[in-house]
Design an enzyme around this catalytic site. Structure first.
Site, PDB file in Angstrom:
ATOM      1  N   ARG A 112     -12.707 -10.525  54.277  1.00 29.13           N
ATOM      2  CA  ARG A 112     -12.043 -10.920  53.292  1.00 29.13           C
ATOM      3  C   ARG A 112     -10.978  -9.602  52.755  1.00 29.13           C
ATOM      4  O   ARG A 112     -11.725  -8.368  52.565  1.00 29.13           O
ATOM      5  CB  ARG A 112     -13.002 -11.299  52.054  1.00 29.13           C
ATOM      6  N   THR A 401      -4.047 -21.161  55.838  1.00 28.92           N
ATOM      7  CA  THR A 401      -5.412 -21.186  56.609  1.00 28.92           C
ATOM      8  C   THR A 401      -5.498 -21.628  57.901  1.00 28.92           C
ATOM      9  O   THR A 401      -4.853 -22.383  58.066  1.00 28.92           O
ATOM     10  CB  THR A 401      -6.493 -21.062  55.694  1.00 28.92           C
ATOM     11  N   GLU A 438      -3.365 -13.047  49.177  1.00 28.98           N
ATOM     12  CA  GLU A 438      -4.884 -13.224  48.806  1.00 28.98           C
ATOM     13  C   GLU A 438      -5.298 -12.978  47.251  1.00 28.98           C
ATOM     14  O   GLU A 438      -6.049 -13.443  46.762  1.00 28.98           O
ATOM     15  CB  GLU A 438      -5.762 -12.615  49.837  1.00 28.98           C
ATOM     16  N   ASP A 441      -5.822 -15.701  44.837  1.00 35.53           N
ATOM     17  CA  ASP A 441      -7.292 -16.574  44.788  1.00 35.53           C
ATOM     18  C   ASP A 441      -7.969 -15.998  43.744  1.00 35.53           C
ATOM     19  O   ASP A 441      -9.318 -16.665  43.462  1.00 35.53           O
ATOM     20  CB  ASP A 441      -7.934 -16.352  46.282  1.00 35.53           C
ATOM     21  N   SER A 465     -13.352 -17.127  47.768  1.00 31.76           N
ATOM     22  CA  SER A 465     -12.763 -18.013  48.664  1.00 31.76           C
ATOM     23  C   SER A 465     -13.634 -19.465  48.700  1.00 31.76           C
ATOM     24  O   SER A 465     -14.569 -19.548  48.253  1.00 31.76           O
ATOM     25  CB  SER A 465     -12.752 -17.439  50.122  1.00 31.76           C
ATOM     26  N   SER A 466     -12.729 -20.352  49.267  1.00 26.49           N
ATOM     27  CA  SER A 466     -13.544 -21.665  49.529  1.00 26.49           C
ATOM     28  C   SER A 466     -13.774 -21.822  51.165  1.00 26.49           C
ATOM     29  O   SER A 466     -14.010 -22.852  51.334  1.00 26.49           O
ATOM     30  CB  SER A 466     -12.545 -22.784  49.087  1.00 26.49           C
ATOM     31  N   GLY A 486      -7.209 -25.423  54.240  1.00 25.54           N
ATOM     32  CA  GLY A 486      -7.269 -26.346  52.970  1.00 25.54           C
ATOM     33  C   GLY A 486      -7.516 -25.781  51.703  1.00 25.54           C
ATOM     34  O   GLY A 486      -7.692 -26.625  50.701  1.00 25.54           O
ATOM     35  N   GLY A 487      -7.930 -24.440  51.481  1.00 24.34           N
ATOM     36  CA  GLY A 487      -8.028 -24.058  50.215  1.00 24.34           C
ATOM     37  C   GLY A 487      -9.467 -24.728  49.579  1.00 24.34           C
ATOM     38  O   GLY A 487     -10.260 -25.080  50.543  1.00 24.34           O
TER      39      GLY A 487
HETATM   40  N1  GLY Z   1      -7.291 -18.472  50.703  1.00 25.67           N
HETATM   41  C1  GLY Z   1      -8.116 -19.629  50.955  1.00 25.67           C
HETATM   42  C2  GLY Z   1      -9.432 -19.458  50.619  1.00 25.67           C
HETATM   43  O1  GLY Z   1     -10.047 -18.360  50.710  1.00 25.67           O
HETATM   44  O2  GLY Z   1     -10.050 -20.291  50.371  1.00 25.67           O
END
Ligand code: GLY
Length: 582
Positions: A112, A401, A438, A441, A465-466, A486-487
């Site tokens: 990350r 993503t 990023e 987020d 993150s998701s 898809g976030g």
């Molecule tokens: N940037 C997408 C995630 O980390 O969920």
């Protein structure tokens, strides 16, 4: 256990944040680009599924040449940087879930991005202390976090590589030098994002033609700068990225952007991918395993499935509104906890085992058992001492993503989700690749009424993150590899697919193709097709606020059966599953 129960009973008293309309429903700017009919692909031993045919073909060759799943992943990621630049790349971050067959061991690697060491906590607040409009924060240098993907690839290769590191970059170098054909999806996204891309001279020069028009599908595009970067990386290893010429180019790009950021040479030199314990949660006879914090993906999935394990979804079936009432409210409950508690656990205490505790999830399930309509209100459980309470996180999320799933002939497996966050990231292009955004987020607000938000910005912290690269294990063996872009919608996409396969016996292709229904804490979002046209009014009658919308997943799955692998690519994007049997 008693403490957990007592804390939970106290929840209604202690949680004093009445407003729960969390902004989690942002539309995905990596927009839809059409439906492509996909058929299931079968293999005896080895398979790759990525978001782009060039990447799948290059990774397939690596597998056929005796490469490991990780070798194929490195090649695929290098190619994706070129051919799917909007979604992931060298300038972003990733999470890897890896199964090592000879040691029967599951590991996770956290690549990350991190907040640069001098990032202020009010980075995304205006002069009046109000959150910036999302795209004002995204575009430019201030959203750029220290990239982690290259360090992850390097570390994964040290741990699990078979072929020489240098050879893994040959396909991407060749394609970047001789050119690739711009896909319909990439062309569509350039066209839709042209105003933002025009703000960076390098991006504009790359994504627009000589007349200043967005590149069209079918154009041949070369990227000599990226070919040079990949050559250096292939010859010198990850150091070529985190130190020297390239590091200097990234730092200068961020510093000289119209909205400058905070990335330094030291941030890059000190970046490390982190090996972390995998997070596994039980679901019926299976284990759902993936990345723990700083991702909320596996944890939220584990919670939702832990709640749903108290109901017989198999009997209800996929067309019954009660199935979707339960899935939607289990998901709402998981999101309430996620938004409140989950962040980088190196910086804040995340009550992971409490959130997955069987008694706690049974109590959450009991809420759904009390009624057969939508819960009127959903609140997080309370686990932390009063003084350590958290404020709700209202981060907007506009995701991009990519996800790839790979199995090699020895049975090693990779589930990796990789990102530069928003479609085309910060829009800053340096040396032929895009830098991430990023940092958006993180929660834009560091606190709420004086109470800290878990996912607030802090120097060297990783934004929540998701992303949910998942391996489902049965009898301690991998059964299903899956993940999606898809976030925050990723959680719903993977949740639905896992239920489709494990409870409803769908094939992987049927599972990833099914019309989506997801709940992230606001409206119940549905794709407008198929059974959803009938389910929407029924779910509305149960008390949900329903909304038809594009739900642009990119689910890439491999199911491992005793004598075969079954692969599936999401028809909503341009991914391809390929067998790689000798
Ligand atoms: N940037 C997408 C995630 O980390 O969920």
């Amino acid at each position: 256990m008693l403490i957990i129960r007592l804390c939970y009973l106290l929840a209604a008293v202690l949680v004093a944040q009445p407003v729960y309309a969390v902004h989690t429903e942002a539309p995905a700017p990596e927009a839809a680009s059409g439906w492509q009919t996909q058929s299931e692909v079968r293999a005896k031993q080895a398979m790759v599924v990525t978001a782009n045919p060039y990447a799948s073909q290059a990774a397939q060759k690596i597998l056929l040449n005796g490469g490991s799943a990780v070798d194929a992943m490195i090649t695929a990621q290098a190619v994706l940087t070129l051919v799917e630049p909007q979604s992931s790349g060298l300038g972003g971050g990733a999470f890897l879930v890896h199964w090592q067959q000879d040691k029967q061991r599951l590991t996770t690697l956290d690549g990350r991005e991190t907040a640069p060491s001098n990032t202020p906590s009010d980075l995304f607040l205006d002069k009046d202390g109000q959150p910036l409009p999302f795209f004002d924060a995204v575009i430019g240098g201030q959203s750029v976090a220290t990239p982690g993907t290259v360090a992850l690839l390097w570390q994964a290769h040290q741990d699990h590589g078979k072929l020489n590191w240098q050879t893994l970059f040959e396909p991407a170098i060749e394609l970047a030098s001789t050119g690739f054909i711009v896909s319909k999806r990439l062309a569509t996204l350039i066209e839709k994002d042209q105003k933002n891309l025009a703000k960076d001279a390098n991006s504009a020069a790359y994504f627009f033609d000589n007349q200043g028009q967005p590149l069209t599908a079918g154009s041949r595009l070369t990227n000599p700068s990226l070919a040079k970067v990949l050559t250096e990386l292939s010859q010198q290893g990850a150091e070529a990225f985190y130190q020297g010429r390239l590091a200097r180019a990234m730092v200068d790009k961020v510093a000289n952007a119209a909205t400058p950021g905070h990335l330094t040479m030291q941030d890059l030199a000190s970046y490390r991918a982190q090996a972390r314990e995998p997070l596994c949660a039980p679901y019926r006879q299976y284990q759902i395993c993936g990345m723990g914090p700083p991702s909320s993906g596996t944890l939220a999935l584990g919670q939702a499935l832990g709640i749903l394990s108290h109901f017989n979804l198999a009997t209800l079936g996929p067309t019954h509104p009660q199935s979707w009432r339960l899935i939607a409210d289990a998901s709402r409950l998981a999101f309430a906890d996620r938004n409140y508690y989950v962040a980088d656990s190196d910086f804040v205490s995340v009550p992971v085992s409490e959130l997955l505790d069987a008694d706690y999830l049974q109590q959450r399930a009991a809420l759904l058992d009390k009624q057969d309509t939508a819960l009127p209100q959903v609140e997080p459980g309370v686990f932390l001492p009063l003084l350590a309470r958290r404020a709700p996180d209202r981060s907007p999320e506009f995701p991009s993503t990519t996800h790839l799933s790979i199995v090699d002939k020895e049975g090693n497996a990779v589930s990796m989700t990789s990102t530069i966050e928003n479609g085309f990231g910060s829009r800053l292009m340096v040396e032929g690749f895009l830098l991430n955004n990023e940092l958006t987020d993180f929660s834009f607000r560091p606190e709420h009424n004086g109470v800290p938000v878990a996912n607030r910005i802090e120097p060297n912290k990783r934004p929540r993150s998701s992303m949910a690269p998942i391996m489902v294990l049965e009898n301690d063996q991998p059964l299903l590899i899956i993940g999606s872009p898809g976030g925050s919608s990723i959680i719903g996409y993977v949740l639905q697919s896992v239920i489709n396969i494990l409870d409803w016996g769908m094939t992987p292709q049927q599972a990833v193709s099914q019309a989506h229904i997801i709940h992230r804490g606001g409206d119940l979002e549905l794709e407008s097709r198929g059974i959803n046209l009938a389910l929407a009014p029924a779910l509305q009658a149960l008390g949900f606020t329903t909304r038809f919308t594009e739900l642009n997943s990119g689910l890439h799955a491999i199911m491992l059966q005793p004598k075969q692998l079954i692969g599936a690519a999401d028809p909503r994007r341009e991914g391809v599953a390929l067998a790689a049997d000798e």
